[in-house]
Structure formats: C-alpha cells, structure tokens
Scaffold this active site. Structure first.
Site, mmCIF file in Angstrom:
data_model
loop_
_atom_site.group_PDB
_atom_site.id
_atom_site.type_symbol
_atom_site.label_atom_id
_atom_site.label_comp_id
_atom_site.label_asym_id
_atom_site.label_seq_id
_atom_site.Cartn_x
_atom_site.Cartn_y
_atom_site.Cartn_z
ATOM 1 N N ARG A 64 114.786 123.336 54.120
ATOM 2 C CA ARG A 64 113.691 122.548 54.686
ATOM 3 C C ARG A 64 114.199 121.434 55.588
ATOM 4 O O ARG A 64 113.478 120.979 56.492
ATOM 5 C CB ARG A 64 112.782 122.018 53.569
ATOM 6 C CG ARG A 64 111.975 123.127 52.907
ATOM 7 C CD ARG A 64 111.215 122.631 51.709
ATOM 8 N NE ARG A 64 112.072 122.116 50.660
ATOM 9 C CZ ARG A 64 112.765 122.880 49.816
ATOM 10 N NH1 ARG A 64 112.685 124.191 49.890
ATOM 11 N NH2 ARG A 64 113.527 122.337 48.896
ATOM 12 N N GLU A 101 122.896 119.936 37.446
ATOM 13 C CA GLU A 101 122.690 119.740 36.005
ATOM 14 C C GLU A 101 123.195 120.972 35.237
ATOM 15 O O GLU A 101 123.864 120.855 34.223
ATOM 16 C CB GLU A 101 121.209 119.495 35.738
ATOM 17 C CG GLU A 101 120.969 118.954 34.343
ATOM 18 C CD GLU A 101 119.495 118.663 34.109
ATOM 19 O OE1 GLU A 101 118.709 118.784 35.061
ATOM 20 O OE2 GLU A 101 119.157 118.340 32.962
#
Ligand code: AMP
Length: 176
Positions: A64, A101
């Site tokens: 994006r 993560e």
C-alpha cells in the site's frame, strides 16, 4: 488540514477485525483511495512538509505504500523506489530481515536504486511496531543514501513504532 477534514478521512478507513490473522484489526484504506477528494487531500498533506526538503527519491513500502509514494514522488519532482518482498525485484538487491511477533520478514531494494548521498523520504500507510520502517531505513543507508524522514497516513499510538525509529523525523496524518 482542518479537524473536520481529518475526521472525514478517518471515517474512510475501515476497521476489519481478525484480518489477515486473528487478533489483528486491519486498517482498510481502499475507501479512502477511492474517494477523489480524500486521495487528493492525503497526497497533498503527506507531501507538504517535504516541499523544501530537496528530496531525490521517495521510497514506497510494499504494497500500500506504493499507492501513496508514487503521487508524493511526482509532487516532489523526485524518483520513486519500491521496497519489496524478496524475489519480486529482478536484479541485484540489498536485503534486510527483521523479527515479527511470530516469525520474521525480509525486505529488498535494488542495489542500484540510489545514488550516493541521495536524500530519501519513506512513505507508507500504517506505522505499527515500526519494524518495517526501521528495516527500510537500514536498507536505504546500506545503499549509501540518506533518510530525511518518513511520512505515513496513520500511526497506531498503542504500538512502539516511535522507539523503533530512534530520532528519525516522522509525520503522520491520523493517530489511532
Ligand atoms: P510494522 O512493521 O509493525 O510497523 O507494520 C507496518 C506495515 O504493516 C505497513 O507496511 C502496513 O501496511 C502494515 N500494517 C501493520 N499493521 C497494520 C494494520 N493494522 N492495518 C493495515 N496494515 C498494517
């Protein structure tokens, strides 16, 4: 931009819970991109702080980031450089991996994308942990260019992007 304009922009960003993975609230900017007024306001506001900054290249982060970086580069009379996922760029690249993560991610940029001393602005849609942006800074510096700043549409204030980017000047339009 007025508070009313910013509120209108924020209304065009749609929260999509649990996408692409459970626990993530995805910020969908396609309604904003689809609005002629909103798109123009966002591109103008991302560009404005850097009009006098002598930017040579604008880096867009896949995917994006490309959509916002290209019109910003056009307005700054600068070149556009894509930072992409590995195996998307066809010639020699610099790569940089960073921890997520769960797992890790790798970004790449063409090794000849910058001239020595190029002044670079990074553009993306969302700043979250800052890991993507920090890896992008490293890639640009590895290529011999200078990162002047980063412009993002949105910052997620509950995530530690600021700490990840040390003292890099950052401008954002919308704080979540
Ligand atoms: P981070 O590296 O954690 O700062 O994540 C930033 C990158 O991941 C940007 O390229 C964003 O497009 C994407 N991203 C992270 N979190 C979100 C989110 N909640 N919604 C949409 N995109 C996100």
């Amino acid at each position: 931009m007025s508070p009313e304009d910013l509120a209108r922009l924020a209304d065009l960003i749609v929260d999509v819970p649990d996408w692409p993975t459970p626990g993530v609230v995805f910020k969908d900017i396609t309604p904003l991109l689809g609005s002629p007024d909103a798109l123009r306001q966002v591109v103008d506001a991302l560009t404005e702080p850097y009009l006098e900054a002598d930017i040579d290249k604008v880096v867009g982060i896949e995917a994006r980031g490309f959509l916002l970086a290209a019109p910003v580069a056009y307005h700054l009379d600068a070149g556009l450089v894509p930072v992409r996922k590995p195996d998307k760029l066809p010639r020699a690249v610099h790569t940089r991996s960073y921890d997520l993560e769960y797992g890790s991610n790798t970004l790449a940029v063409h090794a000849d994308a910058f001239s020595p001393g190029d002044r670079v602005l990074i553009v993306d849609d969302v700043l979250a942990t800052g890991g993507t942006a920090a890896a992008t800074v490293t890639l640009i510096e590895q290529a011999g260019a200078t990162v002047v700043g980063m412009a993002a549409l949105m910052e997620l204030s509950f995530l530690p992007w600021r700490a990840a980017l040390a003292d890099l000047p950052v401008t954002t339009l919308i704080t979540i």
